[in-house]
Design a protein around this motif. Structure first.
Motif, mmCIF file in Angstrom:
data_model
loop_
_atom_site.group_PDB
_atom_site.id
_atom_site.type_symbol
_atom_site.label_atom_id
_atom_site.label_comp_id
_atom_site.label_asym_id
_atom_site.label_seq_id
_atom_site.Cartn_x
_atom_site.Cartn_y
_atom_site.Cartn_z
ATOM 1 N N MET A 117 0.843 -1.198 0.000
ATOM 2 C CA MET A 117 0.000 0.000 0.000
ATOM 3 C C MET A 117 0.875 1.242 0.000
ATOM 4 N N ALA A 118 0.506 2.217 -0.822
ATOM 5 C CA ALA A 118 1.313 3.437 -0.913
ATOM 6 C C ALA A 118 1.332 4.175 0.431
ATOM 7 N N ILE A 119 2.446 4.838 0.709
ATOM 8 C CA ILE A 119 2.570 5.696 1.885
ATOM 9 C C ILE A 119 1.685 6.922 1.674
ATOM 10 N N LYS A 120 1.055 7.377 2.761
ATOM 11 C CA LYS A 120 0.203 8.566 2.704
ATOM 12 C C LYS A 120 0.965 9.715 3.352
ATOM 13 N N MET A 121 0.970 10.871 2.747
ATOM 14 C CA MET A 121 1.681 12.007 3.342
ATOM 15 C C MET A 121 0.814 13.257 3.341
ATOM 16 N N TYR A 122 0.644 13.878 4.508
ATOM 17 C CA TYR A 122 -0.043 15.170 4.603
ATOM 18 C C TYR A 122 0.941 16.263 4.199
ATOM 19 N N ASP A 123 0.524 17.090 3.225
ATOM 20 C CA ASP A 123 1.422 18.033 2.550
ATOM 21 C C ASP A 123 0.754 19.409 2.535
ATOM 22 N N LEU A 124 1.429 20.401 3.085
ATOM 23 C CA LEU A 124 0.877 21.758 3.160
ATOM 24 C C LEU A 124 0.521 22.291 1.777
ATOM 25 N N ALA A 125 -0.695 22.802 1.626
ATOM 26 C CA ALA A 125 -1.161 23.325 0.335
ATOM 27 C C ALA A 125 -1.700 24.741 0.492
ATOM 28 N N GLY A 126 -1.736 25.468 -0.637
ATOM 29 C CA GLY A 126 -2.305 26.815 -0.650
ATOM 30 C C GLY A 126 -3.774 26.769 -1.046
ATOM 31 N N ALA A 127 -4.296 27.939 -1.436
ATOM 32 C CA ALA A 127 -5.683 28.011 -1.904
ATOM 33 C C ALA A 127 -5.858 27.044 -3.078
ATOM 34 N N ASP A 128 -4.860 27.026 -3.969
ATOM 35 C CA ASP A 128 -4.790 26.010 -5.022
ATOM 36 C C ASP A 128 -4.230 24.738 -4.379
ATOM 37 N N PRO A 129 -5.034 23.658 -4.348
ATOM 38 C CA PRO A 129 -4.565 22.458 -3.635
ATOM 39 C C PRO A 129 -3.301 21.847 -4.249
ATOM 40 N N ASN A 130 -2.977 22.234 -5.489
ATOM 41 C CA ASN A 130 -1.752 21.709 -6.104
ATOM 42 C C ASN A 130 -0.501 22.510 -5.750
ATOM 43 N N ARG A 131 -0.677 23.667 -5.117
ATOM 44 C CA ARG A 131 0.478 24.488 -4.758
ATOM 45 C C ARG A 131 0.984 24.025 -3.388
ATOM 46 N N ARG A 132 2.116 23.302 -3.393
ATOM 47 C CA ARG A 132 2.628 22.682 -2.165
ATOM 48 C C ARG A 132 3.921 23.382 -1.796
ATOM 49 N N PHE A 133 3.927 24.172 -0.731
ATOM 50 C CA PHE A 133 5.067 25.048 -0.520
ATOM 51 C C PHE A 133 5.884 24.782 0.733
ATOM 52 N N SER A 134 5.518 23.799 1.562
ATOM 53 C CA SER A 134 6.316 23.584 2.778
ATOM 54 C C SER A 134 7.710 23.044 2.437
ATOM 55 N N PRO A 135 8.775 23.709 2.884
ATOM 56 C CA PRO A 135 10.127 23.196 2.630
ATOM 57 C C PRO A 135 10.368 21.842 3.311
ATOM 58 N N TYR A 136 9.726 21.642 4.452
ATOM 59 C CA TYR A 136 9.904 20.378 5.191
ATOM 60 C C TYR A 136 9.221 19.237 4.453
ATOM 61 N N CYS A 137 8.070 19.526 3.844
ATOM 62 C CA CYS A 137 7.382 18.503 3.050
ATOM 63 C C CYS A 137 8.190 18.173 1.795
#
Lengths: 230, 230
Positions: free
Chosen positions: B1-21
């Motif tokens: 099963m694929a790993i699931k990762m919570y990833d910080l997103a902006g108003a646009d859910p595809n904009r992922r900007f957390s440096p830690y993520c």
């Protein structure tokens, strides 16, 4: 035959303050190699010219001269492979380079304005003109102006040191449970300051100071026994 | 099963900007592990509370939650030992820690005042109050005051970047001939900036930019394909 190393000295030939030379003295100790140091002054360019260098450290090992601390460390690692590693392998060697450049530029760049006036006092009289001219050109101002702004330089240094502090709060050495060459690189900067200046750059209970005490104690107190202030 | 990762997103859910993520997404790619990311916003603390964390990244692997980028990287290294190493051994893991702290404090600290105003624009409306309050408290001033001083922050950043520039002028990656986790740590900071701001923090022919292009190209252009400005 013991390795010979040219080591920057002050008016007192026992005061050895080059941070680059400290890196290599500790690397030689780490490898368990015998070595003799020869006090060298900035104006003695002719003495090391045969080794294609104008600066120390220069080592001479079995008649072969090697200059530049980064190159010397790799020469020792490659030549004395059977002895304790300085880098912990090829990946460790690659990862060590950023420590080298960070220490040269950011750490020593932040320490220099704090200690540069104290270095001048300890120099051999023949080195003072050379030192003042070259350092004032590099730092872009009179040494007296730097000394007057010491408190502001100390606060800059404390910002620069924060990542090192957090790292050493989490593990005993940069190299992990025991030191590697990156510990010697960074420690060389503190030993440079200690050998010329009574300004305590770090104080207990700072994790950096605790690490520094461990480094001063290493190799039967080798670094602690050198002339210095704190 | 694929790993699931919570990833910080902006108003646009595809904009992922957390440096830690970004550190962890690249670590997962490096290990060749399948993963699905779930867009997460600052105010969604309840969603990740079961994993004892208030911040992302959080991964869930076979029902086990792991939080904090440094801990996740070590979890992946220990759990997937047979796959390409993130650290190049125990010494490499110890030497990676300073890169982590330097990036958190010095590098991201220098980038933050340059991009923080642009982050605000891209946030989900529900996150904007939280972000402004927490960042103004952390940085000690209004976001507008930071934006007004952008040129001075850029010149500070260039001083902070110099050791990285010298390192990457001498070798292709921080990890040597190929990347290691320290490359992902540092690259995460650039990817954070790229995803929210059109300010080019480095430009050709800077060795840092050349390295960054190699990182953008890695894993079939994984990082380049994410929404971003430069």
């Amino acid at each position: 035959m013991a390795i010979k190393m040219y080591d920057l000295a002050g008016a007192d030939p026992n005061r050895r303050f080059s941070p680059y030379c400290w890196r290599i003295k500790l690397a030689l100790k780490h490898k368990g190699l015998e070595f003799d140091t020869i006090p060298w002054r900035f104006v003695e360019k002719a003495v090391i010219a045969p080794y294609q260098s104008e600066r120390v450290p220069v080592i001479v090992d079995n008649g072969r001269g090697v200059a530049d601390s980064w190159r010397i460390a790799h020469y020792l690692e490659d030549t004395y492979r059977e002895r304790q590693s300085l880098f912990g392998g090829e990946r460790g060697s690659a990862l060590a380079r950023f420590y080298n450049q960070w220490t040269d530029v950011s750490l020593q760049g932040a320490i220099a304005p704090i200690v540069v006036g104290d270095i001048l006092k300890h120099l051999d009289p023949g080195d003072r003109d050379y030192f003042r001219k070259s350092r004032e050109a590099r730092l872009g101002m009179k040494l007296e102006a730097l000394i007057a702004a010491r408190d502001s330089h100390l606060s800059t240094l404390h910002r620069v040191l924060e990542p090192l502090r957090q790292t050493l709060a989490a593990q005993p050495y940069l190299g992990g449970g025991t030191p590697l060459y990156p510990d010697f690189i960074v420690f060389g900067a503190f030993q440079w300051a200690r050998s010329v200046s009574d300004v305590r750059l770090v104080e207990a209970p700072d994790p950096i100071n605790e690490w520094r005490q461990r480094m001063l104690d290493a190799f039967d107190g080798f670094a602690r026994s050198a002339p210095g202030y704190w």
